[in-house]
Design a protein around this motif. Structure first.
Motif, short mmCIF file in Angstrom:
data_model
loop_
_atom_site.label_atom_id
_atom_site.label_comp_id
_atom_site.label_asym_id
_atom_site.label_seq_id
_atom_site.Cartn_x
_atom_site.Cartn_y
_atom_site.Cartn_z
N LYS A 16 0.84 -1.21 0.00
CA LYS A 16 0.00 0.00 0.00
C LYS A 16 0.86 1.25 0.00
N GLY A 17 1.91 1.24 0.81
CA GLY A 17 2.81 2.40 0.85
C GLY A 17 3.48 2.64 -0.49
N HIS A 18 3.92 1.58 -1.15
CA HIS A 18 4.55 1.71 -2.47
C HIS A 18 3.54 2.26 -3.48
N SER A 19 2.29 1.84 -3.40
CA SER A 19 1.24 2.33 -4.31
C SER A 19 0.97 3.81 -4.11
N VAL A 20 0.90 4.24 -2.85
CA VAL A 20 0.67 5.66 -2.57
C VAL A 20 1.85 6.48 -3.08
N LEU A 21 3.06 6.01 -2.86
CA LEU A 21 4.25 6.72 -3.35
C LEU A 21 4.23 6.83 -4.87
N ALA A 22 3.90 5.76 -5.56
CA ALA A 22 3.84 5.79 -7.03
C ALA A 22 2.76 6.75 -7.52
N ILE A 27 1.17 12.17 -9.92
CA ILE A 27 0.47 13.46 -9.94
C ILE A 27 1.41 14.65 -9.70
N GLY A 28 2.72 14.38 -9.68
CA GLY A 28 3.69 15.48 -9.65
C GLY A 28 4.31 15.78 -8.31
N VAL A 29 4.08 14.98 -7.29
CA VAL A 29 4.72 15.19 -5.98
C VAL A 29 6.05 14.45 -6.03
N LEU A 125 6.05 17.32 0.41
CA LEU A 125 4.79 17.09 -0.32
C LEU A 125 4.53 18.16 -1.36
N SER A 126 5.41 19.11 -1.51
CA SER A 126 5.21 20.18 -2.50
C SER A 126 5.30 19.61 -3.90
N PRO A 127 4.50 20.16 -4.84
CA PRO A 127 4.62 19.70 -6.23
C PRO A 127 5.90 20.19 -6.88
#
Length: 127
Positions: A16-22, A27-29, A125-127
């Motif tokens: 789940k953590g790897h999915s959120v990171l990907a 989305i540009g983060v 977390l900044s874009p």
């Protein structure tokens, strides 16, 4: 001990953590370096440490999946942000009823149950 107890279940590897990171990268983060997730199970009742261990081992975690649990303790973390996602009061938590049934089956009396997901975010977390 009477009160609300927190059982935290983590999985290695943290899919789940790897999915959120990907998804964050998609989305540009770009500054986010790691995401760690935990499933949180909250149970209320006058529960003994052995009863809490029984719930954690028999109902909430699966060692074959690389899952480990902690009871009533939060991990030491240097995460820049920690986000906990849970149901609003009054909104049905579909897993909570199953927790109460499972606890009853195991002979562990609980008064109430709830679930949440926790995300520990490392990096910018900044874009």
């Amino acid at each position: 001990m009477a009160g609300i107890h927190e059982i935290r279940v983590t999985t290695e590897p943290d899919i789940k953590g790897h999915s959120v990171l990907a998804e964050a990268e998609r989305i540009g983060v770009k500054g986010l370096k790691n995401v760690q997730t935990s499933e949180i199970f909250l149970v209320e009742g006058a529960l003994t440490p052995p009863q809490l261990s029984t719930l954690a081992a028999e109902l909430f975690s699966n060692p074959l999946d690389g899952q480990v649990f902690t009871i009533d303790s939060s991990p030491e973390t240097d995460a820049q942000n920690v986000v906990r996602v849970a149901y609003h009061p009054g909104v049905m938590d579909p897993v909570a009823e199953s927790i109460k049934e499972g606890a009853s089956y195991l002979g562990v009396p609980i008064e109430a149950a709830a679930t949440a997901m926790e995300y520990r975010l490392f990096g910018d977390l900044s874009p």
